[in-house]
Design a protein around this motif. Structure first.
Motif, mmCIF file in Angstrom:
data_model
loop_
_atom_site.group_PDB
_atom_site.id
_atom_site.type_symbol
_atom_site.label_atom_id
_atom_site.label_comp_id
_atom_site.label_asym_id
_atom_site.label_seq_id
_atom_site.Cartn_x
_atom_site.Cartn_y
_atom_site.Cartn_z
ATOM 1 N N ILE A 260 0.979 -1.435 0.056
ATOM 2 C CA ILE A 260 0.081 -0.054 -0.048
ATOM 3 C C ILE A 260 0.725 1.445 -0.009
ATOM 4 N N ALA A 261 2.167 1.225 -0.396
ATOM 5 C CA ALA A 261 2.844 2.299 -0.256
ATOM 6 C C ALA A 261 2.561 3.437 -1.063
ATOM 7 N N HIS A 262 1.766 3.204 -2.091
ATOM 8 C CA HIS A 262 1.287 4.177 -3.296
ATOM 9 C C HIS A 262 0.010 5.007 -2.583
ATOM 10 N N THR A 276 -8.088 15.458 -8.520
ATOM 11 C CA THR A 276 -8.508 14.319 -9.262
ATOM 12 C C THR A 276 -7.364 13.698 -9.946
ATOM 13 N N ILE A 277 -7.311 12.489 -10.235
ATOM 14 C CA ILE A 277 -6.215 11.925 -10.744
ATOM 15 C C ILE A 277 -6.665 10.701 -12.030
ATOM 16 N N PHE A 282 -1.516 8.896 -12.848
ATOM 17 C CA PHE A 282 -1.155 7.882 -11.825
ATOM 18 C C PHE A 282 0.209 7.195 -11.989
ATOM 19 N N ARG A 283 0.205 6.874 -13.265
ATOM 20 C CA ARG A 283 1.278 5.979 -13.913
ATOM 21 C C ARG A 283 2.459 6.877 -13.680
ATOM 22 N N THR A 293 -2.260 -2.797 -14.267
ATOM 23 C CA THR A 293 -1.873 -2.505 -12.789
ATOM 24 C C THR A 293 -2.294 -1.381 -12.239
ATOM 25 N N ALA A 294 -1.836 -0.264 -12.865
ATOM 26 C CA ALA A 294 -2.484 1.170 -12.325
ATOM 27 C C ALA A 294 -3.961 1.063 -12.268
ATOM 28 N N SER A 295 -4.605 0.486 -13.007
ATOM 29 C CA SER A 295 -6.362 0.699 -12.783
ATOM 30 C C SER A 295 -6.721 -0.386 -11.712
ATOM 31 N N LYS A 296 -5.709 -1.493 -11.487
ATOM 32 C CA LYS A 296 -6.196 -2.350 -10.211
ATOM 33 C C LYS A 296 -6.016 -1.613 -9.121
ATOM 34 N N LEU A 297 -4.641 -1.069 -8.889
ATOM 35 C CA LEU A 297 -4.299 -0.289 -7.543
ATOM 36 C C LEU A 297 -5.421 0.888 -7.329
ATOM 37 N N LEU A 298 -5.695 1.756 -8.245
ATOM 38 C CA LEU A 298 -6.657 2.725 -8.009
ATOM 39 C C LEU A 298 -8.027 2.173 -7.809
#
Ligand SMILES: [Zn+2]
Length: 319
Positions: A260-262, A276-277, A282-283, A293-298
């Motif tokens: 969860i460091a992001h 907003t991002i 985000f990437r 990956t970015a969309s999964k983390l978001l």
């Protein structure tokens, strides 16, 4: 009863994020640091007040910290507001050390500390202004008969308060005299102006009309966006950047891994750059290469979303 809790001012969070993400030698970093120190000291002063306020009868007093309201285009902010059935009481908190000298003629305050003199706006005029603004605000909402009192609270017990006249002693007090002051003023107001039902209604409106102050911190300090350090910080050793590999953030310096460091990086982004991002932003900010990956983390962060597909944005949570 505390109706609105005191929380860390957004400006402090912004300054902390900025300080962390400014390169060491960047011009203006000292200014950011000293602004943060000033704001932290002010916040600590306000927190000291809470101890004294805890002696007030919970049933009688409704307490609101950090309200920011507007009369049309003018905003006004009240450090602490107390409301009872008989009156409203504005507390303007000052965290000044050394000796402070009131100059009623020029509505100025001089602080002397370590042989250095510094001038400030007279906090009494400031509190008077807030009283006028609050009166208008209340009147516009049908609350016409509430007397408004105010006091300037000096949070540090060692501060020496001086004035050429004794008029100010009525309005300026050390924090430890607060309860005495409030109860003695309350005694001068005998008529009950608000019923329990009206108090509840007023409380609802005050909380609903509170407006958060949005400051563009980069603009405020005239800092260029491309100087801001990007990447995810290691939560253990603060190295930058961590690398996302096999579902986790890994620190090349201390070998810590985190799922969860992001979260902190995205908070920094919201505080410093935009509320907003998008996936692409985000990437760029976290140095992730995969859209997937970015969309999964978001998605895992449960942020409110707007827009569709490519235009999807993730929104900063409202505190
Ligand atoms: Zn590390």
């Amino acid at each position: 009863m505390i109706e609105k809790e005191r929380c860390i001012p957004e400006m402090i969070l912004k300054l902390e994020a900025l300080l962390k993400r400014m390169p060491e030698m960047e011009q203006g970093k000292e200014k950011v640091r000293s602004e943060l120190n000033k704001r932290n000291a002010g916040y600590k002063g306000e927190q000291k007040l809470d101890y004294y306020l805890s002696f007030l009868d919970e049933k009688e007093y409704r307490i609101y910290h950090g309200l920011r309201l507007t009369n049309g285009k003018h905003y006004f902010q009240i450090d602490t507001l107390l409301v009872t059935r008989k009156m409203a009481f504005i507390l303007e908190v000052k965290n000044w050390n050394g000796t402070i000298i009131f100059d009623p003629e020029f509505h100025q305050l001089i602080r002397v500390q370590n042989d250095k003199q510094e001038a400030f706006h007279d906090p009494i005029s400031q509190a008077e202004h807030q009283s006028r603004q609050l009166r208008k605000w209340l009147q516009d909402r049908g609350f016409t008969y509430i007397p408004i009192e105010f006091a300037v609270i000096i949070s540090s017990p060692s501060t020496i308060i001086k004035s050429p006249t004794n008029q100010i002693s009525n309005r300026v007090i050390h924090a430890h005299r607060l309860i005495h002051k409030i109860t003695s003023i309350e005694k001068t107001h005998t008529a009950e102006r608000l019923t329990e039902k009206e108090l509840k209604k007023l409380s609802r409106i005050l909380l609903k009309k509170h407006v958060l102050q949005e400051i563009d911190i980069l603009e405020y300090f005239n800092i260029k966006l491309d100087t801001i350090l990007t990447g995810v910080y290691c939560p253990k050793c603060s190295a930058l950047p961590m690398i996302f590999h096999w579902g986790k953030w890994r620190c090349p310096t201390c070998k810590t891994s985190s799922a969860i460091a992001h979260h902190q990086a995205i908070k920094d982004y919201f505080l410093l750059i935009n509320p907003t991002i998008t996936n692409a932003e985000f990437r760029r900010f976290t140095h992730i290469t995969s859209v997937y990956t970015a969309s999964k983390l978001l998605a895992q962060m449960d942020l409110e979303q707007g827009g569709e597909k490519k235009n999807r944005v993730y929104k900063k949570p409202a505190n």
